[in-house]
Design a protein around this motif. Structure first.
Motif, mmCIF file in Angstrom:
data_model
loop_
_atom_site.group_PDB
_atom_site.id
_atom_site.type_symbol
_atom_site.label_atom_id
_atom_site.label_comp_id
_atom_site.label_asym_id
_atom_site.label_seq_id
_atom_site.Cartn_x
_atom_site.Cartn_y
_atom_site.Cartn_z
ATOM 1 N N CYS A 74 24.629 -64.207 57.257
ATOM 2 C CA CYS A 74 24.628 -65.581 56.706
ATOM 3 C C CYS A 74 24.620 -66.606 57.833
ATOM 4 O O CYS A 74 23.763 -67.489 57.876
ATOM 5 C CB CYS A 74 25.863 -65.818 55.847
ATOM 6 S SG CYS A 74 25.886 -64.860 54.349
ATOM 7 N N LEU A 79 22.929 -69.806 56.571
ATOM 8 C CA LEU A 79 23.328 -69.841 55.155
ATOM 9 C C LEU A 79 24.847 -69.947 55.055
ATOM 10 O O LEU A 79 25.563 -69.450 55.934
ATOM 11 C CB LEU A 79 22.889 -68.539 54.461
ATOM 12 C CG LEU A 79 21.400 -68.346 54.230
ATOM 13 C CD1 LEU A 79 21.107 -66.889 53.861
ATOM 14 C CD2 LEU A 79 20.891 -69.269 53.127
ATOM 15 N N CYS A 83 26.664 -66.268 50.817
ATOM 16 C CA CYS A 83 25.364 -66.467 50.167
ATOM 17 C C CYS A 83 24.485 -65.244 50.472
ATOM 18 O O CYS A 83 23.633 -65.280 51.342
ATOM 19 C CB CYS A 83 24.738 -67.756 50.689
ATOM 20 S SG CYS A 83 23.212 -68.144 49.881
ATOM 21 N N GLU A 84 24.752 -64.149 49.772
ATOM 22 C CA GLU A 84 24.081 -62.878 50.077
ATOM 23 C C GLU A 84 23.061 -62.504 49.019
ATOM 24 O O GLU A 84 22.508 -61.415 49.050
ATOM 25 C CB GLU A 84 25.131 -61.761 50.189
ATOM 26 C CG GLU A 84 26.132 -62.003 51.293
ATOM 27 C CD GLU A 84 27.079 -60.824 51.535
ATOM 28 O OE1 GLU A 84 26.890 -59.766 50.916
ATOM 29 O OE2 GLU A 84 27.990 -60.984 52.356
ATOM 30 N N ASN A 85 22.861 -63.396 48.048
ATOM 31 C CA ASN A 85 21.972 -63.043 46.954
ATOM 32 C C ASN A 85 21.089 -64.228 46.589
ATOM 33 O O ASN A 85 21.562 -65.366 46.579
ATOM 34 C CB ASN A 85 22.815 -62.612 45.747
ATOM 35 C CG ASN A 85 21.998 -61.870 44.723
ATOM 36 O OD1 ASN A 85 21.188 -62.455 44.020
ATOM 37 N ND2 ASN A 85 22.180 -60.570 44.662
ATOM 38 N N SER A 88 22.170 -67.081 44.396
ATOM 39 C CA SER A 88 23.045 -68.204 44.778
ATOM 40 C C SER A 88 22.327 -69.264 45.612
ATOM 41 O O SER A 88 22.942 -70.156 46.179
ATOM 42 C CB SER A 88 24.309 -67.702 45.504
ATOM 43 O OG SER A 88 24.114 -66.493 46.139
ATOM 44 N N ILE A 89 20.997 -69.169 45.668
ATOM 45 C CA ILE A 89 20.206 -70.130 46.440
ATOM 46 C C ILE A 89 19.952 -71.384 45.605
ATOM 47 O O ILE A 89 19.612 -71.286 44.434
ATOM 48 C CB ILE A 89 18.842 -69.480 46.806
ATOM 49 C CG1 ILE A 89 19.057 -68.286 47.715
ATOM 50 C CG2 ILE A 89 17.871 -70.474 47.375
ATOM 51 C CD1 ILE A 89 19.488 -68.604 49.086
ATOM 52 N N THR A 90 20.098 -72.553 46.234
ATOM 53 C CA THR A 90 19.876 -73.775 45.443
ATOM 54 C C THR A 90 18.785 -74.696 46.003
ATOM 55 O O THR A 90 18.347 -75.603 45.317
ATOM 56 C CB THR A 90 21.192 -74.584 45.330
ATOM 57 O OG1 THR A 90 21.742 -74.717 46.644
ATOM 58 C CG2 THR A 90 22.199 -73.913 44.413
ATOM 59 N N MET A 94 17.211 -73.228 51.778
ATOM 60 C CA MET A 94 18.011 -72.010 51.697
ATOM 61 C C MET A 94 17.132 -70.774 51.489
ATOM 62 O O MET A 94 17.443 -69.699 51.979
ATOM 63 C CB MET A 94 19.047 -72.112 50.572
ATOM 64 C CG MET A 94 20.245 -72.974 50.919
ATOM 65 S SD MET A 94 21.267 -73.257 49.464
ATOM 66 C CE MET A 94 22.384 -71.857 49.555
ATOM 67 N N PHE A 98 17.103 -67.609 53.742
ATOM 68 C CA PHE A 98 17.351 -66.303 53.139
ATOM 69 C C PHE A 98 16.308 -65.291 53.623
ATOM 70 O O PHE A 98 16.628 -64.144 53.935
ATOM 71 C CB PHE A 98 17.320 -66.418 51.607
ATOM 72 C CG PHE A 98 18.016 -65.285 50.921
ATOM 73 C CD1 PHE A 98 19.383 -65.336 50.703
ATOM 74 C CD2 PHE A 98 17.320 -64.158 50.524
ATOM 75 C CE1 PHE A 98 20.044 -64.278 50.084
ATOM 76 C CE2 PHE A 98 17.955 -63.101 49.918
ATOM 77 C CZ PHE A 98 19.323 -63.159 49.688
#
Ligand code: UDP
Length: 484
Positions: A74, A79, A83-85, A88-90, A94, A98
């Motif tokens: 991260c 990140l 925030c590993e998935n 959960s990105i907005t 990001m 990612f």
């Protein structure tokens, strides 16, 4: 390889960190283990917490399956911690970070392969570099994109023939050339990346993914031959890529505990929902769920609520949005909850989707057309209201509504990256009409009959000797006999 059994395959699985990719790949890894292979799933601590109990249950019954943990970088990738998935990105920024984080996983994965000498690696969409590692260690790399033959054939046509460049407006329909059926699309239904790859912020990674296709052994597809035979053949014979269809992989979950905990295992609970469904008549409830990523604006949620209420149908509605004002839901019409008491159930969070869909009370599915959801709906034999939002969902909609004829569109026209600020609003009226068409009347019944037939075919495909069972075994054989 195990010394006790020199012929036992050892396969590494590296799922992309998004529920719609991880969930089916875990199912596939477990099925490899049930067929005698040793399976190792590479994951990060937070992602693994969603399926570690499931793997533990498999180990207790003697399967050779385990999780190998690596840290998700991260901080290095810019990140926020945890925030590993992808879910959960907005922001687009990001997403870029990612992708960078997924690239940084190459080194720890290389270390694992070097130390453990597996026979193959199955890696998800964005891990283009898995091919380089596989070549380095003289093992095959299998791809897993989490989608079906039909959308893959359509993507290939768009890339090769660019029919979307021959229209004058975003709304004008164009025909996809060279496919087994006449399929029409509009530019509005395509992502910016698909329309013009060079302009995309992901252009480089997309090129790398495309290049990696030619050096992988082939692709594992969560589908079954009988669902899309013409496209399974087109993909192999016309596009010329090797593929093994092994699905529907949700059927690899046989016990209720497996079905309940599939996905975000610690968040799932079937208590309330299933006992509520038990009190309902067969085919009387419509299940509404938009997958693991989509979120809607308050205005759109309000329209969904209005549409479900005015449809007069019983429903289970899964909502990912959190209640905003101290537990008070601010996206429902006034008095909604008391009016729908006993008739509708809202699940605020993660639902045991496979269990719900296969419940006899459920007679229809309003879906965003994510590939897993489509396949789970097909497997359960339920007709669908299709409401595509993003990814390849507009292509999947065509399969359901025009080829399989087991669904009716809600009328969504426009691809959207962020569903919570979408330009297009689907009205309560649109939703009401589509739900009523699905649940009441002759057309809905015809769709239901076809859906049931497909559901039966799906179940036969994964049984011993079925088309998917046979393909999985031939894939294992191919890995065994692999010579670089
Ligand atoms: N899912 C679930 N409960 C939920 C939401 C989603 O079990 O509340 C599962 C669903 O069964 C499917 C996956 O999450 O297996 C979603 O994948 P899909 O391809 O349908 O959509 P995505 O989430 O990738 O948009």
């Amino acid at each position: 390889m195990s010394t006790a059994n020199p012929h036992q395959l050892h396969v590494y699985f590296l799922p992309m960190m998004a529920p719609g990719h991880t969930i089916p790949m875990i199912d596939i890894a477990r099925q490899f283990a049930r067929n005698g292979a040793k399976a190792t799933i590479i994951s990060t601590p937070l992602n693994a917490s969603h399926f570690s109990q499931t793997i533990e249950r498999d180990r207790k019954i003697g399967l050779e399956i385990s999780i190998s943990l690596i840290e998700f970088p991260c901080q290095e990738a810019g990140l926020p911690e945890g925030c590993e998935n992808l879910s959960s990105i907005t922001t687009p920024e990001m997403v870029r970070n990612f992708c960078r984080a997924m690239d940084l996983l190459q080194e720890p994965v290389e270390k694992l392969l070097r130390e453990n000498h597996p026979d193959a690696i199955v890696a998800g969409l964005f891990f283009w570099w898995a091919n380089d590692l596989a070549q380095k260690f003289n093992i095959p790399r299998l791809q897993f994109y989490g989608t079906g033959f039909f959308p893959m054939c359509l993507y290939h046509t768009l890339k090769e023939h660019k029919p979307h460049e021959n229209v004058e407006s975003e709304c004008e329909e164009f025909v996809m050339p060279g496919l087994p059926d006449e399929v029409k699309l509009t530019r509005r239904q395509l992502s910016e990346e698909t329309k013009d790859e060079d302009k995309s912020p992901f252009a480089e990674i997309l090129r790398k993914i495309a290049a990696s296709q030619s050096t992988s052994l082939g692709i594992i597809v969560n589908s079954f031959y009988e669902l899309e035979p013409a496209y399974a053949r087109h993909y192999r014979e016309v596009i010329g890529r090797k593929a093994w269809h092994v699905g529907p992989v949700s059927l690899f979950n046989k016990s209720n505990v497996d079905k309940t905990h599939r996905g975000l295992e610690h968040l799932s609970s079937d208590d309330n929902c299933l006992s509520w469904l038990n009190s309902k008549k067969p085919n009387s409830v419509v299940y509404v769920c938009f997958g693991s990523m989509a979120t809607f604006s308050a205005a759109q949620l309000l329209e969904i609520a209005k549409g479900l209420e005015s449809s007069g149908q019983e429903f289970v509605w899964v909502v990912r949005e959190k209640a905003k004002d101290k537990g008070k839901v601010n996206w429902l019409p006034d008095g909604f909850e008391s009016r729908i008491q006993g008739r509708g159930l809202i699940i605020n969070g993660w639902a045991p989707q496979v269990l719900i869909l296969e419940h006899e009370a459920v007679g229809g599915f309003v879906t965003h057309c994510g590939w897993n959801s489509i396949l789970e709906g097909v497997t359960a034999g339920v007709p669908m209201v299709t409401w595509p939002l993003s990814a390849e969902q507009f292509l999947n909609e065509k399969l359901v509504t025009e080829i399989l004829k087991t669904g009716t569109p809600v009328g969504a026209q426009e691809w959207t990256r962020r569903t919570d600020d979408q330009k297009e609003t689907i009205t309560g009226d649109d939703i009401e009409k589509a739900v009523v068409k699905l649940m009441v009347g002759e057309e809905g019944e015809r769709m239901r009959i076809r859906a049931r037939e497909l559901g039966d075919m799906a179940k036969r495909a994964v049984e011993k000797g079925g088309s998917s069972d046979a393909d999985l075994k031939s894939l294992m054989e191919e890995i065994r006999n692999y010579h670089p």
